[in-house]
Write an enzyme that holds these catalytic residues in place. Sequence first.
Site, short mmCIF file in Angstrom:
data_model
loop_
_atom_site.label_atom_id
_atom_site.label_comp_id
_atom_site.label_asym_id
_atom_site.label_seq_id
_atom_site.Cartn_x
_atom_site.Cartn_y
_atom_site.Cartn_z
N LYS A 1 -8.06 27.23 -23.78
CA LYS A 1 -7.41 28.32 -22.99
C LYS A 1 -7.23 27.89 -21.59
CE LYS A 1 -9.33 31.30 -20.40
NZ LYS A 1 -8.30 31.78 -19.27
N GLU B 1 -16.60 20.16 -14.89
CA GLU B 1 -16.09 19.46 -13.75
C GLU B 1 -15.69 20.54 -12.94
OE1 GLU B 1 -14.06 18.45 -10.78
OE2 GLU B 1 -12.17 18.69 -12.33
N CYS C 1 -10.10 19.73 -6.12
CA CYS C 1 -11.65 19.60 -6.03
C CYS C 1 -12.06 18.24 -5.24
CB CYS C 1 -12.35 19.74 -7.32
SG CYS C 1 -11.64 18.73 -8.58
N GLU D 1 -16.81 25.92 -0.83
CA GLU D 1 -15.21 25.28 -1.09
C GLU D 1 -14.47 26.57 -0.80
OE1 GLU D 1 -13.56 22.90 -4.58
OE2 GLU D 1 -14.58 24.75 -5.22
#
Length: 478
Positions: A177, A250, A284, A381
């Site tokens: 997806k 991840e 990231c 983040e």
Amino acid sequence: MSTTPWTPANIIGGERRTPSGEVLDLVSPVTGEVYGHMGVSTAEDVDAAFAAASAAFPGWRGTTPAKRQLALFRLADALEEHAEEFADLESQDTGKPRATLVADEIDQSVDQLRFFAGAARDLDGRAAAEYAEGFTSYVRREPIGVVAQVTPWNYPLNMAIWKIAPAIAAGNTVVLKPSETTPQTTVRLAEIAAGILPPGVLNVVLGDRATGAALVDHPTPQLVAITGSVRAGMQVAESAARQLKRVHLELGGKAPALVFADAELDAAVPGIVEAAFFNAGQDCTAATRVLVHASRHDELVDRLVAHAAAHARTGTPDDPDAFFGPLNNGDQLARVEGFIKRLPPHARVATGGSRQGDTGFFFPATIVTGVRQDDEIVQQEVFGPVLTVQAFETEAEALALANGVPYALAASVWTTDHARALRFSRDLDFGCVWINAHIPFVSDMPHGGFKHSGYGKDLSVYGFEDYTRLKHVMASLA
């Protein structure tokens, strides 16, 4: 860039199928306007995709590595042939500068497919031997089965390739997806693959967060692999644990760039600016925290601000001077703005810091100084074009500041002292450490982190092995 409306559909069993749920708008991050629509897959759609993948698995598992390799080579060639089309679709979904997309991302995806095509014929295993008297033992490395995968919106095609290529090379079948904001290149890849791979080997289902949860919760897949946020990773791990599925995560990052007093700033400044603001910081592994020796702090800040102003402009996809495009969506723009609005009084915005224009989701290169280690903007983040700067006095302080966040994906060290570089490459608690560079990667080396950045590796033979399982076979010699 083509503006022809195109409605992406599920690819199940090699055929286009319209999702049976509600229809979502596809919104341009450049204009904020609707440019297309996408259906949401329901539980019935997900069931159909897993049924197709399950039916295809025995045959694909039995295919020789040479034939799997050839199929991936053909898919790589087809992607290369359609590179301009994929760049158009990717730029429309993401708003990225169109002129550099083929070199920056499409060519990398082609290389990654070719790498895993080669890996398909290079599985390692322990030699057969008599480890117990009267018995011969050997190890089989086998595909896991049906794999569920979820990919993000920051690098839609790249992240799909990172997941699809090793899984298929190892003999698994896939239900994937893509993000609901960037579905087009993944669907187009699956359409092309339908003419190369057997039906059901690669299936794509479109949808939202509920569709992703349906993939993860489904009893069929034996491995769930995602690239996404820490929150999403925790939810996937919790769900998968209830069925004892393997998980490949991840997740986020908060990469420091450590600049020592002896660093060559002529290299460090452009390297850090590029690593901080490429793809609007929606990476990231992006450099998000500069840790600089106090003796070079002011000089480095001044040079970072000047270089960002000259070389890190945001702009529309057709702007030849734009280094990066808009943020992906309105929610992400609000998130980045929120971090700046909540800055504590001791922090100072050296450049940037507010939305650019009132059309689309543009946010300029932003550098913030005066932050402290426990500040939200240091610990969490941002996933946007925001770089913080902190000063340190000693190596021990630099290491403590670098490691003192929940994330552990990537870091860089900028120094001319070889021994220092080696010490920090050992002691930095991150899955990737660059020395006098930040952000380049190659298909041959593993990508993945520790702590809240997840576990499992993408790329390299290590990423390939994550999509296999080990079986011991022991035969009596009697």
